[in-house]
Design a protein around this motif. Structure first.
Motif, PDB file in Angstrom:
ATOM      1  N   ILE A  30       0.835  -1.201   0.000  1.00 32.06           N
ATOM      2  CA  ILE A  30       0.000   0.000   0.000  1.00 32.06           C
ATOM      3  C   ILE A  30       0.868   1.249   0.000  1.00 32.06           C
ATOM      4  CG2 ILE A  30      -1.698   1.315   1.332  1.00 32.06           C
ATOM      5  CD1 ILE A  30      -2.886  -1.392   2.209  1.00 32.06           C
ATOM      6  N   ILE A  31       1.982   1.218   0.717  1.00 34.44           N
ATOM      7  CA  ILE A  31       2.917   2.348   0.721  1.00 34.44           C
ATOM      8  C   ILE A  31       3.450   2.593  -0.687  1.00 34.44           C
ATOM      9  CG2 ILE A  31       5.234   3.050   1.471  1.00 34.44           C
ATOM     10  CD1 ILE A  31       4.510   1.790   4.225  1.00 34.44           C
ATOM     11  N   LEU A  32       3.796   1.520  -1.389  1.00 35.42           N
ATOM     12  CA  LEU A  32       4.280   1.665  -2.759  1.00 35.42           C
ATOM     13  C   LEU A  32       3.191   2.264  -3.654  1.00 35.42           C
ATOM     14  CD1 LEU A  32       6.458   1.173  -4.916  1.00 35.42           C
ATOM     15  CD2 LEU A  32       5.481  -1.105  -5.219  1.00 35.42           C
ATOM     16  N   PHE A  33       1.978   1.759  -3.543  1.00 32.26           N
ATOM     17  CA  PHE A  33       0.856   2.288  -4.324  1.00 32.26           C
ATOM     18  C   PHE A  33       0.601   3.757  -3.994  1.00 32.26           C
ATOM     19  CE2 PHE A  33      -3.685   3.151  -4.910  1.00 32.26           C
ATOM     20  CZ  PHE A  33      -3.780   2.916  -6.278  1.00 32.26           C
ATOM     21  N   SER A  34       0.719   4.119  -2.723  1.00 37.34           N
ATOM     22  CA  SER A  34       0.513   5.505  -2.308  1.00 37.34           C
ATOM     23  C   SER A  34       1.546   6.423  -2.938  1.00 37.34           C
ATOM     24  CB  SER A  34       0.581   5.621  -0.782  1.00 37.34           C
ATOM     25  OG  SER A  34      -0.435   4.861  -0.178  1.00 37.34           O
ATOM     26  N   LYS A  35       2.793   5.975  -2.962  1.00 34.62           N
ATOM     27  CA  LYS A  35       3.849   6.784  -3.582  1.00 34.62           C
ATOM     28  C   LYS A  35       3.598   6.954  -5.076  1.00 34.62           C
ATOM     29  CE  LYS A  35       7.478   5.651  -0.268  1.00 34.62           C
ATOM     30  NZ  LYS A  35       8.785   4.976  -0.076  1.00 34.62           N
ATOM     31  N   VAL A  36       3.116   5.897  -5.719  1.00 36.76           N
ATOM     32  CA  VAL A  36       2.785   5.990  -7.146  1.00 36.76           C
ATOM     33  C   VAL A  36       1.632   6.969  -7.360  1.00 36.76           C
ATOM     34  CG1 VAL A  36       1.840   4.689  -9.109  1.00 36.76           C
ATOM     35  CG2 VAL A  36       3.685   3.712  -7.737  1.00 36.76           C
ATOM     36  N   ALA A  37       0.621   6.937  -6.499  1.00 39.98           N
ATOM     37  CA  ALA A  37      -0.520   7.854  -6.617  1.00 39.98           C
ATOM     38  C   ALA A  37      -0.078   9.302  -6.424  1.00 39.98           C
ATOM     39  CB  ALA A  37      -1.599   7.484  -5.600  1.00 39.98           C
ATOM     40  N   ILE A  38       0.797   9.534  -5.458  1.00 40.06           N
ATOM     41  CA  ILE A  38       1.301  10.886  -5.226  1.00 40.06           C
ATOM     42  C   ILE A  38       2.075  11.385  -6.449  1.00 40.06           C
ATOM     43  CG2 ILE A  38       2.923  12.266  -3.855  1.00 40.06           C
ATOM     44  CD1 ILE A  38       2.170  10.432  -1.462  1.00 40.06           C
ATOM     45  N   ALA A  42       0.794  14.355  -8.933  1.00 42.20           N
ATOM     46  CA  ALA A  42       1.635  15.552  -9.048  1.00 42.20           C
ATOM     47  C   ALA A  42       2.085  15.767 -10.490  1.00 42.20           C
ATOM     48  CB  ALA A  42       2.837  15.434  -8.129  1.00 42.20           C
ATOM     49  N   ALA A  43       2.454  14.684 -11.171  1.00 40.45           N
ATOM     50  CA  ALA A  43       2.893  14.798 -12.564  1.00 40.45           C
ATOM     51  C   ALA A  43       1.740  15.279 -13.443  1.00 40.45           C
ATOM     52  CB  ALA A  43       3.427  13.450 -13.055  1.00 40.45           C
ATOM     53  N   LEU A  44       0.550  14.741 -13.237  1.00 38.67           N
ATOM     54  CA  LEU A  44      -0.612  15.158 -14.030  1.00 38.67           C
ATOM     55  C   LEU A  44      -0.940  16.625 -13.781  1.00 38.67           C
ATOM     56  CD1 LEU A  44      -2.795  14.338 -16.017  1.00 38.67           C
ATOM     57  CD2 LEU A  44      -4.164  13.576 -14.068  1.00 38.67           C
ATOM     58  N   LEU A  45      -0.865  17.037 -12.536  1.00 39.45           N
ATOM     59  CA  LEU A  45      -1.130  18.440 -12.202  1.00 39.45           C
ATOM     60  C   LEU A  45      -0.088  19.352 -12.843  1.00 39.45           C
ATOM     61  CD1 LEU A  45      -3.135  20.134 -10.610  1.00 39.45           C
ATOM     62  CD2 LEU A  45      -1.626  19.929  -8.629  1.00 39.45           C
ATOM     63  N   LEU A  46       1.160  18.948 -12.819  1.00 38.25           N
ATOM     64  CA  LEU A  46       2.235  19.731 -13.434  1.00 38.25           C
ATOM     65  C   LEU A  46       2.044  19.833 -14.947  1.00 38.25           C
ATOM     66  CD1 LEU A  46       4.917  21.236 -13.034  1.00 38.25           C
ATOM     67  CD2 LEU A  46       6.067  19.048 -13.402  1.00 38.25           C
ATOM     68  N   LEU A  50       1.359  23.296 -17.074  1.00 39.90           N
ATOM     69  CA  LEU A  50       2.206  23.717 -18.187  1.00 39.90           C
ATOM     70  C   LEU A  50       1.432  23.803 -19.500  1.00 39.90           C
ATOM     71  CD1 LEU A  50       5.439  21.672 -17.397  1.00 39.90           C
ATOM     72  CD2 LEU A  50       5.032  24.108 -16.999  1.00 39.90           C
ATOM     73  N   GLY A  51       0.212  23.340 -19.488  1.00 44.41           N
ATOM     74  CA  GLY A  51      -0.646  23.432 -20.661  1.00 44.41           C
ATOM     75  C   GLY A  51      -0.384  22.364 -21.702  1.00 44.41           C
ATOM     76  N   LEU A  52       0.313  21.306 -21.335  1.00 50.75           N
ATOM     77  CA  LEU A  52       0.646  20.250 -22.284  1.00 50.75           C
ATOM     78  C   LEU A  52      -0.512  19.268 -22.514  1.00 50.75           C
ATOM     79  CD1 LEU A  52       4.236  19.449 -20.993  1.00 50.75           C
ATOM     80  CD2 LEU A  52       3.599  20.904 -22.928  1.00 50.75           C
ATOM     81  N   PHE A  53      -1.434  19.236 -21.587  1.00 47.13           N
ATOM     82  CA  PHE A  53      -2.500  18.234 -21.654  1.00 47.13           C
ATOM     83  C   PHE A  53      -3.871  18.855 -21.835  1.00 47.13           C
ATOM     84  CE2 PHE A  53      -5.374  15.243 -19.352  1.00 47.13           C
ATOM     85  CZ  PHE A  53      -5.310  14.216 -20.259  1.00 47.13           C
ATOM     86  N   GLY A  54      -3.954  20.127 -21.803  1.00 48.57           N
ATOM     87  CA  GLY A  54      -5.271  20.759 -21.825  1.00 48.57           C
ATOM     88  C   GLY A  54      -5.734  20.968 -20.397  1.00 48.57           C
ATOM     89  N   SER A  55      -6.594  21.913 -20.210  1.00 54.94           N
ATOM     90  CA  SER A  55      -7.018  22.276 -18.870  1.00 54.94           C
ATOM     91  C   SER A  55      -8.441  21.797 -18.624  1.00 54.94           C
ATOM     92  CB  SER A  55      -6.930  23.796 -18.714  1.00 54.94           C
ATOM     93  OG  SER A  55      -7.320  24.162 -17.426  1.00 54.94           O
ATOM     94  N   SER A  56      -8.611  21.044 -17.571  1.00 49.63           N
ATOM     95  CA  SER A  56      -9.930  20.547 -17.197  1.00 49.63           C
ATOM     96  C   SER A  56     -10.043  20.565 -15.675  1.00 49.63           C
ATOM     97  CB  SER A  56     -10.125  19.131 -17.723  1.00 49.63           C
ATOM     98  OG  SER A  56     -11.288  18.562 -17.180  1.00 49.63           O
ATOM     99  N   GLN A  57     -11.147  21.066 -15.187  1.00 52.87           N
ATOM    100  CA  GLN A  57     -11.348  21.122 -13.737  1.00 52.87           C
ATOM    101  C   GLN A  57     -11.447  19.725 -13.135  1.00 52.87           C
ATOM    102  OE1 GLN A  57     -14.853  23.493 -13.268  1.00 52.87           O
ATOM    103  NE2 GLN A  57     -13.788  25.432 -13.641  1.00 52.87           N
ATOM    104  N   VAL A  58     -12.044  18.823 -13.862  1.00 52.08           N
ATOM    105  CA  VAL A  58     -12.209  17.451 -13.361  1.00 52.08           C
ATOM    106  C   VAL A  58     -10.845  16.778 -13.210  1.00 52.08           C
ATOM    107  CG1 VAL A  58     -13.184  15.189 -13.856  1.00 52.08           C
ATOM    108  CG2 VAL A  58     -14.518  17.241 -14.345  1.00 52.08           C
ATOM    109  N   VAL A  59      -9.997  16.955 -14.208  1.00 50.26           N
ATOM    110  CA  VAL A  59      -8.663  16.360 -14.150  1.00 50.26           C
ATOM    111  C   VAL A  59      -7.847  17.006 -13.034  1.00 50.26           C
ATOM    112  CG1 VAL A  59      -6.521  15.978 -15.429  1.00 50.26           C
ATOM    113  CG2 VAL A  59      -8.711  15.732 -16.584  1.00 50.26           C
ATOM    114  N   ALA A  60      -7.964  18.310 -12.869  1.00 50.95           N
ATOM    115  CA  ALA A  60      -7.240  19.009 -11.806  1.00 50.95           C
ATOM    116  C   ALA A  60      -7.687  18.512 -10.439  1.00 50.95           C
ATOM    117  CB  ALA A  60      -7.461  20.517 -11.919  1.00 50.95           C
ATOM    118  N   LEU A  61      -8.991  18.402 -10.243  1.00 45.81           N
ATOM    119  CA  LEU A  61      -9.496  17.903  -8.955  1.00 45.81           C
ATOM    120  C   LEU A  61      -9.084  16.445  -8.731  1.00 45.81           C
ATOM    121  CD1 LEU A  61     -13.061  19.495  -8.789  1.00 45.81           C
ATOM    122  CD2 LEU A  61     -11.056  20.044  -7.391  1.00 45.81           C
ATOM    123  N   GLY A  62      -9.120  15.660  -9.806  1.00 48.76           N
ATOM    124  CA  GLY A  62      -8.705  14.264  -9.682  1.00 48.76           C
ATOM    125  C   GLY A  62      -7.240  14.131  -9.312  1.00 48.76           C
ATOM    126  N   SER A  63      -6.396  14.944  -9.899  1.00 47.30           N
ATOM    127  CA  SER A  63      -4.971  14.856  -9.581  1.00 47.30           C
ATOM    128  C   SER A  63      -4.686  15.340  -8.161  1.00 47.30           C
ATOM    129  CB  SER A  63      -4.144  15.640 -10.600  1.00 47.30           C
ATOM    130  OG  SER A  63      -4.476  17.013 -10.575  1.00 47.30           O
TER     131      SER A  63
END
Length: 115
Positions: A30-38, A42-46, A50-63
């Motif tokens: 679970i610790i390993l999975f938690s680190k992967v989720a973090i 964080a990578a998705l939010l970044l 940076l505008g590389l993926f398009g901006s969506s409120q749902v994706v931002a909240l999910g990340s």
């Protein structure tokens, strides 16, 4: 349980140690999975910032939820892993003490007589 024969208690401690080892392994996963989720959140939010993926409120909240959930899960399971490790150490010490109380006989080095 007899005071002179702690083998039953040693068996119970061995069973408890196996259970604790399973809990410990589950916490590590679970610790390993938690680190992967973090890291993933964080990578998705970044990437979104940076505008590389398009901006969506749902994706931002999910990340953000992935990062926060990963942090909570990580903290909880690290704490549980520490407690489990302490319990394993205590059980192993008790088992060693009980084994030390057993009257073991030393087998001599004398050669065996063949008939």
């Amino acid at each position: 349980m007899a005071e002179d024969d702690p083998t039953d208690e040693i068996s119970l401690i061995e069973e408890r140690l196996e259970e604790l080892a399973e809990v410990s392994e589950r916490c590590r996963k679970i610790i390993l999975f938690s680190k992967v989720a973090i890291a993933g959140g964080a990578a998705l939010l970044l990437v979104m910032m940076l505008g590389l993926f398009g901006s969506s409120q749902v994706v931002a909240l999910g990340s953000i939820a992935a990062v926060l959930g990963g942090i909570v899960s990580l903290g909880s399971n690290v704490s549980t892993l520490r407690q489990t490790s302490d319990a394993i150490s205590a059980a192993e010490a008790l088992r060693s003490d009980l084994i030390g109380r057993i009257d073991l006989r030393v087998v001599g080095d004398s050669p065996m007589k063949l008939s």
